[in-house]
Enzyme design. Structure first.
Site, PDB file in Angstrom:
ATOM      1  N   ASN A   1      41.037  44.679  41.427  1.00  0.00           N
ATOM      2  CA  ASN A   1      40.283  45.469  40.450  1.00  0.00           C
ATOM      3  C   ASN A   1      40.768  45.270  39.022  1.00  0.00           C
ATOM      4  OD1 ASN A   1      38.132  46.710  41.668  1.00  0.00           O
ATOM      5  ND2 ASN A   1      39.293  48.506  42.327  1.00  0.00           N
TER       6      ASN A   1
ATOM      7  N   CYS B   1      41.150  49.852  50.824  1.00  0.00           N
ATOM      8  CA  CYS B   1      40.399  48.719  50.268  1.00  0.00           C
ATOM      9  C   CYS B   1      41.281  47.832  49.389  1.00  0.00           C
ATOM     10  CB  CYS B   1      39.202  49.211  49.456  1.00  0.00           C
ATOM     11  SG  CYS B   1      37.995  50.125  50.433  1.00  0.00           S
ATOM     12  N   PHE B   2      42.536  48.255  49.170  1.00  0.00           N
ATOM     13  CA  PHE B   2      43.546  47.428  48.499  1.00  0.00           C
ATOM     14  C   PHE B   2      43.127  46.999  47.095  1.00  0.00           C
ATOM     15  CE2 PHE B   2      43.069  46.365  53.050  1.00  0.00           C
ATOM     16  CZ  PHE B   2      44.141  47.088  53.546  1.00  0.00           C
ATOM     17  N   CYS B   3      42.392  47.844  46.402  1.00  0.00           N
ATOM     18  CA  CYS B   3      41.921  47.533  45.047  1.00  0.00           C
ATOM     19  C   CYS B   3      41.143  46.227  44.998  1.00  0.00           C
ATOM     20  CB  CYS B   3      43.096  47.464  44.067  1.00  0.00           C
ATOM     21  SG  CYS B   3      43.879  49.042  43.758  1.00  0.00           S
ATOM     22  N   ASN B   4      40.488  45.870  46.087  1.00  0.00           N
ATOM     23  CA  ASN B   4      39.694  44.641  46.151  1.00  0.00           C
ATOM     24  C   ASN B   4      38.373  44.960  46.839  1.00  0.00           C
ATOM     25  OD1 ASN B   4      38.582  42.062  46.825  1.00  0.00           O
ATOM     26  ND2 ASN B   4      40.619  41.154  46.829  1.00  0.00           N
TER      27      ASN B   4
END
Length: 475
Positions: free
Chosen positions: A134, A390-393
Site C-alpha cells: 500500500n 491482507c498484509f497491506c497488499n
C-alpha cells in the site's frame, strides 16, 4: 512417532542447507527463542536482531557522547562521522556508488518522497502492479492530484507472476513525458520475485523505475551496479531486526534532479531567508533528510550490515530457500479424511524465483475456507507467531480471493460505511489469508512445530461464521 514423520513429498528437495552453521548461530545469537518457547515465523513482517548487534551498539553508546550532527562541535562531529560511515556502508553493501543514500523513518517514508516529488503534473503517468504494498499504491494519489494518469497491471492467478505481454504493452504505448513504473523486487505476500530485468526494459522505453526492495533484500543480494533502478526503497529492520524506524531511499545520481521538492525544512537547506522569499536546497542526500536524523540509531545500521555480510548473503539465501522448500513439501499434500486438502498454497513457491514466504488459506473437510483470524488465534495458543490479513497488499488479496472490481466498487460506493464482517457476508467471499515466512534464525524444530500444528487441525470443522474476526494485520 510424530505425525510429521509420516509425511513425504519426494518431488521436492527437503535437505536444509548449512544446517550446522545456522544451528550454531541460533544458539549463539537467538537463544531467547528457545528460552521463551517461541516459534517465530513472521520474518517478512520483521526480522530478528542478533545479540551481538545489541551488544556492539550498546558499547558505542556507553563509551561515547553524541550531539545533534548539525554542528561542528566535538559531539556533533562524532555523530556526523558515524552517520556517514553507516551511509557509506549502505552504498557499499548494495554496490550503489552511483546513488545517494537518503535515510528515512522506514521504506514507506522513502516511497512517500518519490510520490510527492515526482513531476506527475507535467504530462505524468504512474504504472504499477496489482502486487504492490500500500505504500506504493498510495503514490497514485499524488499522481491523480497532480493531474497525472495511473494504471495497474494485473497478476497471473496461477503463479501470481507478471503477465509479460500485458506489462510490455503498457510500457510501450505510453506517450507521456514523465513516466514512473513501480514494482516490488519480491512480493511482500506471496514471496514471488519479479524479474529485475524489467528495470532496464522499462528504462529503454523512457520510464523511470521505482523498485520496492523491502521484502527482497533480507535474503537476496541486490547489486545496483548490475540493475540500476532510478529509485529504491529499503527498510533495515526487515534485514536484521534492529534498529526499527530507519529505512532509506537510494536515488540514482542522474535521477536526483527529477524529484522536485516543493518545501524545505531544517537540515535540507544551505541557506534560507525569513525577510525575503529565498532558500537554497542542498544538492545531495541532505535535501530529503528533513530535520534531525536518528543519529543515535543510524550507527547500528552499519553494525547490522556488517553482521549480515559476515554470514554471507549467498549462504543466507540458500538457507532460506531450503527452509521454505521443506515447509512447502510437508504442507502441500496434507488432506482431511474427506480427501480435501487442508491448505491451499497460493502462487508457485517451488520456483527458484520466490523468497522465504508461503501464503495460504486453510480449509475444512467440506472445502469451506476457515477464517484466517481463527488460524492465527489457534497458533497463538501454541506460541507460534504467524501473520494474517491482507498484509497491506489489497491487489494480491483480491486476486487470490477472486474479487472483481465491480464487487469492490459496491463496497466503497455504499452511502454507509460497511464493516469487515458485513463485507464478507455481502461478497460471500473471504478476504485475507495466512502468511508464514522463514528467516535467519528459523530451524527445523520451528518448521516441524508449525507442520504438527496444521496436522492436528485435521478433520476439525471450524466455522467461519461463528468466529468474530480480529483486526487485520499489516506489513
Amino acid at each position: 512417532m510424530s505425525l510429521l514423520n509420516k509425511i513425504k513429498n519426494p518431488g521436492l528437495k527437503q535437505e536444509l542447507q548449512h544446517e550446522d552453521f545456522f544451528n550454531d548461530l541460533r544458539e549463539k545469537e537467538y537463544s531467547r527463542l528457545d528460552k521463551e518457547g517461541q516459534v517465530y515465523l513472521d520474518y517478512t513482517g520483521g526480522n530478528l536482531y542478533a545479540e551481538s548487534q545489541i551488544k556492539k551498539h550498546f558499547e558505542v553508546l556507553k563509551n561515547n557522547t553524541f550531539g545533534n550532527p548539525h554542528s561542528t562541535n566535538p559531539t556533533s562531529k562524532l555523530s556526523t562521522q558515524l552517520v556517514e560511515e553507516a551511509r557509506a556502508k549502505v552504498l557499499d553493501f548494495f554496490n550503489a556508488q552511483d546513488y545517494y543514500c537518503v535515510f528515512t523513518q522506514n521504506a514507506s517514508m522513502a516511497l512517500k518522497i518519490v510520490g510527492e516529488c515526482y513531476p506527475f503534473e507535467d504530462k505524468g503517468e504512474f504504472l504499477l502492479l496489482t502486487d504492490n504494498h500500500n505504500s506504493v499504491n498510495g503514490i497514485r494519489e499524488y499522481c491523480a492530484q497532480k493531474g497525472g494518469h495511473y494504471a495497474y497491471v494485473p497478476m497471473n492467478f496461477t503463479d501470481l507472476s507478471i503477465p509479460e505481454d500485458i506489462l510490455s504493452k503498457k510500457l510501450e504505448v505510453s506517450s507521456k513525458s514523465n513516466k514512473l513504473f513501480a514494482f516490488p523486487a519480491q512480493s511482500n505476500v506471496s514471496g514471488v520475485k519479479h524479474s529485475l530485468d524489467w528495470i532496464e526494459k522499462a528504462q529503454r522505453l523512457g520510464w523511470d523505475v521505482l523498485l520496492d526492495a523491502a521484502a527482497y533484500v533480507p535474503s537476496s543480494r541486490l547489486d545496483l551496479s548490475q540493475h540500476k533502478p532510478n529509485y529504491v526503497s529499503i527498510s533495515f529492520y526487515k534485514i536484521f531486526g534492529y534498529p526499527t524506524g530507519i529505512g532509506c531511499l537510494l536515488i540514482r545520481k542522474d535521477s536526483f534532479s527529477k524529484l522536485h521538492k516543493n518545501w524545505f525544512a531544517g537540515g535540507t537547506v544551505s541557506f534560507a531567508s525569513a525577510v525575503a522569499p529565498y532558500h537554497f536546497l542542498f544538492d545531495n542526500h541532505e535535501r530529503f533528510e528533513n530535520g534531525t536524523l536518528n543519529y543515535i540509531d543510524i550507527p547500528a545500521v552499519k553494525i547490522g550490515l556488517d553482521y549480515i555480510e559476515a554470514i554471507g548473503m549467498n549462504k543466507l539465501s540458500e538457507r532460506v530457500a531450503s527452509l521454505k522448500n521443506y515447509l512447502y513439501a510437508h504442507l502441500v499434500d496434507l488432506k482431511h479424511e474427506s480427501g480435501q486438502n487442508q491448505v491451499e498454497i497460493f502462487g508457485s513457491p517451488t520456483s527458484v524465483h520466490s523468497g522465504g514466504t508461503l501464503v495460504m488459506t486453510f480449509k475444512n473437510p467440506d472445502g469451506s475456507k476457515i477464517a484466517y483470524e481463527k488460524i492465527e488465534e489457534l497458533a497463538n495458543r501454541h506460541t507460534i507467531s504467524i501473520r494474517s490479513g491482507c498484509f497491506c497488499n489489497p491487489g494480491l488479496d483480491e486476486t487470490t480471493n477472486c474479487l472483481t472490481s465491480d464487487e469492490i466498487a459496491k463496497y466503497f460506493s455504499s452511502p454507509e460505511k460497511i464493516d469487515y464482517e458485513a463485507l464478507i457476508r455481502s461478497l460471500k467471499l473471504m478476504r485475507g489469508a495466512t502468511r508464514v515466512s522463514v528467516g535467519i534464525a528459523t530451524n527445523k524444530k520451528d518448521l516441524d512445530a508449525f507442520i504438527d500444528f496444521v496436522i492436528h487441525l485435521k478433520d476439525q470443522s471450524i466455522s467461519h461464521d461463528a468466529f468474530v474476526p480480529l483486526k487485520s494485520s499489516a506489513n
